[in-house]
Scaffold this motif. Structure first.
Motif, PDB file in Angstrom:
ATOM      1  N   GLY A 159       2.241  -2.469  -5.573  1.00 15.09           N
ATOM      2  CA  GLY A 159       1.220  -1.681  -4.906  1.00 15.09           C
ATOM      3  C   GLY A 159       0.367  -0.957  -5.939  1.00 15.09           C
ATOM      4  N   GLN A 160      -0.614  -0.212  -5.449  1.00 14.40           N
ATOM      5  CA  GLN A 160      -1.590   0.408  -6.338  1.00 14.40           C
ATOM      6  C   GLN A 160      -1.128   1.755  -6.893  1.00 14.40           C
ATOM      7  OE1 GLN A 160      -1.473   1.016  -3.248  1.00 14.40           O
ATOM      8  NE2 GLN A 160      -2.170   3.097  -2.916  1.00 14.40           N
ATOM      9  N   GLY A 161      -0.073   2.320  -6.355  1.00 14.29           N
ATOM     10  CA  GLY A 161       0.432   3.590  -6.858  1.00 14.29           C
ATOM     11  C   GLY A 161      -0.089   4.780  -6.089  1.00 14.29           C
ATOM     12  N   THR A 162       0.736   5.811  -6.029  1.00 14.18           N
ATOM     13  CA  THR A 162       0.340   7.073  -5.411  1.00 14.18           C
ATOM     14  C   THR A 162       0.796   8.196  -6.339  1.00 14.18           C
ATOM     15  OG1 THR A 162       0.443   8.390  -3.375  1.00 14.18           O
ATOM     16  CG2 THR A 162       2.455   7.240  -4.016  1.00 14.18           C
ATOM     17  N   LEU A 163      -0.085   9.171  -6.559  1.00 11.95           N
ATOM     18  CA  LEU A 163       0.165  10.221  -7.540  1.00 11.95           C
ATOM     19  C   LEU A 163       0.956  11.369  -6.927  1.00 11.95           C
ATOM     20  CD1 LEU A 163      -0.306  11.538 -10.335  1.00 11.95           C
ATOM     21  CD2 LEU A 163      -2.482  12.412  -9.417  1.00 11.95           C
ATOM     22  N   GLN A 166       0.860  -1.190   0.000  1.00  9.97           N
ATOM     23  CA  GLN A 166       0.000   0.000   0.000  1.00  9.97           C
ATOM     24  C   GLN A 166       0.890   1.232   0.000  1.00  9.97           C
ATOM     25  OE1 GLN A 166      -3.538   0.059   0.096  1.00  9.97           O
ATOM     26  NE2 GLN A 166      -3.353   2.271  -0.205  1.00  9.97           N
ATOM     27  N   ALA A 167       0.914   1.923  -1.128  1.00  7.27           N
ATOM     28  CA  ALA A 167       1.721   3.135  -1.236  1.00  7.27           C
ATOM     29  C   ALA A 167       0.904   4.346  -0.804  1.00  7.27           C
ATOM     30  CB  ALA A 167       2.213   3.312  -2.662  1.00  7.27           C
ATOM     31  N   GLU A 196       9.144  17.311 -14.087  1.00  5.13           N
ATOM     32  CA  GLU A 196       9.391  16.022 -14.720  1.00  5.13           C
ATOM     33  C   GLU A 196       9.226  14.855 -13.753  1.00  5.13           C
ATOM     34  OE1 GLU A 196      12.474  17.476 -18.245  1.00  5.13           O
ATOM     35  OE2 GLU A 196      13.198  16.184 -16.617  1.00  5.13           O
ATOM     36  N   ASP A 197       9.117  15.152 -12.475  1.00  9.34           N
ATOM     37  CA  ASP A 197       8.896  14.103 -11.480  1.00  9.34           C
ATOM     38  C   ASP A 197       7.418  13.791 -11.305  1.00  9.34           C
ATOM     39  OD1 ASP A 197      11.505  15.680  -9.627  1.00  9.34           O
ATOM     40  OD2 ASP A 197      11.671  13.836 -10.807  1.00  9.34           O
ATOM     41  N   THR A 198       6.553  14.530 -11.974  1.00  8.76           N
ATOM     42  CA  THR A 198       5.121  14.256 -11.893  1.00  8.76           C
ATOM     43  C   THR A 198       4.833  12.885 -12.489  1.00  8.76           C
ATOM     44  OG1 THR A 198       4.484  16.588 -11.977  1.00  8.76           O
ATOM     45  CG2 THR A 198       2.856  14.967 -12.719  1.00  8.76           C
ATOM     46  N   ALA A 199       4.222  12.023 -11.690  1.00 10.05           N
ATOM     47  CA  ALA A 199       3.977  10.648 -12.120  1.00 10.05           C
ATOM     48  C   ALA A 199       3.203   9.911 -11.039  1.00 10.05           C
ATOM     49  CB  ALA A 199       5.291   9.923 -12.385  1.00 10.05           C
ATOM     50  N   VAL A 200       2.731   8.737 -11.401  1.00  5.67           N
ATOM     51  CA  VAL A 200       2.229   7.806 -10.389  1.00  5.67           C
ATOM     52  C   VAL A 200       3.415   6.952  -9.961  1.00  5.67           C
ATOM     53  CG1 VAL A 200       0.656   5.915  -9.890  1.00  5.67           C
ATOM     54  CG2 VAL A 200      -0.085   7.781 -11.383  1.00  5.67           C
ATOM     55  N   TYR A 201       3.619   6.882  -8.667  1.00  5.23           N
ATOM     56  CA  TYR A 201       4.749   6.148  -8.104  1.00  5.23           C
ATOM     57  C   TYR A 201       4.245   4.824  -7.522  1.00  5.23           C
ATOM     58  CZ  TYR A 201       7.834  10.106  -8.722  1.00  5.23           C
ATOM     59  OH  TYR A 201       8.601  11.112  -9.272  1.00  5.23           O
ATOM     60  N   PHE A 239       9.050   2.458  -8.657  1.00 10.43           N
ATOM     61  CA  PHE A 239       8.971   2.782 -10.074  1.00 10.43           C
ATOM     62  C   PHE A 239       8.006   3.944 -10.231  1.00 10.43           C
ATOM     63  CE2 PHE A 239      11.040  -0.839 -12.234  1.00 10.43           C
ATOM     64  CZ  PHE A 239      11.241  -1.662 -11.140  1.00 10.43           C
ATOM     65  N   ARG A 240       8.017   4.567 -11.390  1.00 12.88           N
ATOM     66  CA  ARG A 240       7.055   5.623 -11.642  1.00 12.88           C
ATOM     67  C   ARG A 240       6.627   5.588 -13.107  1.00 12.88           C
ATOM     68  NH1 ARG A 240      10.747  11.173 -11.259  1.00 12.88           N
ATOM     69  NH2 ARG A 240      11.750  10.986 -13.313  1.00 12.88           N
ATOM     70  N   GLN A 241       5.457   6.131 -13.349  1.00 14.97           N
ATOM     71  CA  GLN A 241       4.948   6.228 -14.708  1.00 14.97           C
ATOM     72  C   GLN A 241       4.279   7.583 -14.886  1.00 14.97           C
ATOM     73  OE1 GLN A 241       2.362   3.032 -16.026  1.00 14.97           O
ATOM     74  NE2 GLN A 241       2.843   3.481 -18.164  1.00 14.97           N
ATOM     75  N   ALA A 242       4.855   8.369 -15.759  1.00 15.14           N
ATOM     76  CA  ALA A 242       4.309   9.685 -16.073  1.00 15.14           C
ATOM     77  C   ALA A 242       3.278   9.549 -17.190  1.00 15.14           C
ATOM     78  CB  ALA A 242       5.433  10.622 -16.505  1.00 15.14           C
ATOM     79  N   PRO A 243       2.373  10.498 -17.304  1.00 21.53           N
ATOM     80  CA  PRO A 243       1.349  10.436 -18.362  1.00 21.53           C
ATOM     81  C   PRO A 243       1.974  10.311 -19.744  1.00 21.53           C
ATOM     82  CG  PRO A 243       0.828  12.163 -16.792  1.00 21.53           C
ATOM     83  CD  PRO A 243       2.199  11.676 -16.438  1.00 21.53           C
ATOM     84  N   GLY A 244       1.529   9.317 -20.492  1.00 26.01           N
ATOM     85  CA  GLY A 244       2.010   9.125 -21.844  1.00 26.01           C
ATOM     86  C   GLY A 244       3.396   8.527 -21.962  1.00 26.01           C
ATOM     87  N   LYS A 245       3.967   8.122 -20.834  1.00 27.12           N
ATOM     88  CA  LYS A 245       5.323   7.561 -20.850  1.00 27.12           C
ATOM     89  C   LYS A 245       5.330   6.156 -20.284  1.00 27.12           C
ATOM     90  CE  LYS A 245       7.789  11.960 -20.562  1.00 27.12           C
ATOM     91  NZ  LYS A 245       8.863  12.711 -19.835  1.00 27.12           N
ATOM     92  N   GLU A 246       6.402   5.439 -20.558  1.00 29.94           N
ATOM     93  CA  GLU A 246       6.546   4.105 -20.017  1.00 29.94           C
ATOM     94  C   GLU A 246       6.965   4.164 -18.548  1.00 29.94           C
ATOM     95  OE1 GLU A 246       7.831   1.746 -24.121  1.00 29.94           O
ATOM     96  OE2 GLU A 246       9.221   1.878 -22.431  1.00 29.94           O
ATOM     97  N   ARG A 247       6.689   3.083 -17.869  1.00 30.13           N
ATOM     98  CA  ARG A 247       7.119   2.977 -16.479  1.00 30.13           C
ATOM     99  C   ARG A 247       8.644   2.961 -16.408  1.00 30.13           C
ATOM    100  NH1 ARG A 247       5.132  -2.399 -13.960  1.00 30.13           N
ATOM    101  NH2 ARG A 247       6.776  -3.188 -15.313  1.00 30.13           N
TER     102      ARG A 247
END
Length: 122
Positions: free
Chosen positions: A113-117, A4-5, A88-93, A36-44
């Motif tokens: 985990g489910q990710g935290t924005l 749980q993030a 540039e650090d904006t992402a789901v982590y 890990f992180r995934q930004a909008p429109g980008k790969e994890r």
């Protein structure tokens, strides 16, 4: 293992956040952990990893010196301290657990985990 993030949110550029990832189960200390992180429109992408004991860590080059991973096995929790944040650090982590090593490839991890924005405003 269930993860749980938490700790994400809106922060201004230059600010800091600390993410937490709480794990269920009694075997947390036997898992290597990663963020890990995934930004909008980008790969994890890999952010940071830590060995089961916490004695060894790794961090993506673009985040070295700004992000720090740590863990508290007594609390079944892994942390990601993020400083000097920029847009540039904006992402789901996402946090993840691995039975093997704290590698930089998502396929090496067994639980997620489910990710935290995290949103960084400029």
């Amino acid at each position: 293992v269930q993860l749980q993030a938490s700790g994400g949110g809106l922060v201004q550029a230059g600010g800091s956040l600390r993410l937490s990832c709480a794990a269920s189960g009694r075997t947390f200390s036997s898992y290597a952990m990663g963020w890990f992180r995934q930004a909008p429109g980008k790969e994890r992408e890999f952010v940071a990893g830590i060995s089961w004991s916490g004695g060894r860590t790794s961090c993506a080059d673009s985040m070295k010196g700004r992000f720090t991973i740590s863990r508290d096995n007594a609390k079944n929790t892994v942390y990601l301290q993020m400083n000097s944040l920029n847009s540039e650090d904006t992402a789901v982590y996402y946090c993840a657990a691995s039975r093997a090593a704290y590698g930089s490839y998502g396929d090496e991890y067994d639980y997620w985990g489910q990710g935290t924005l995290v949103t960084v405003s400029s």
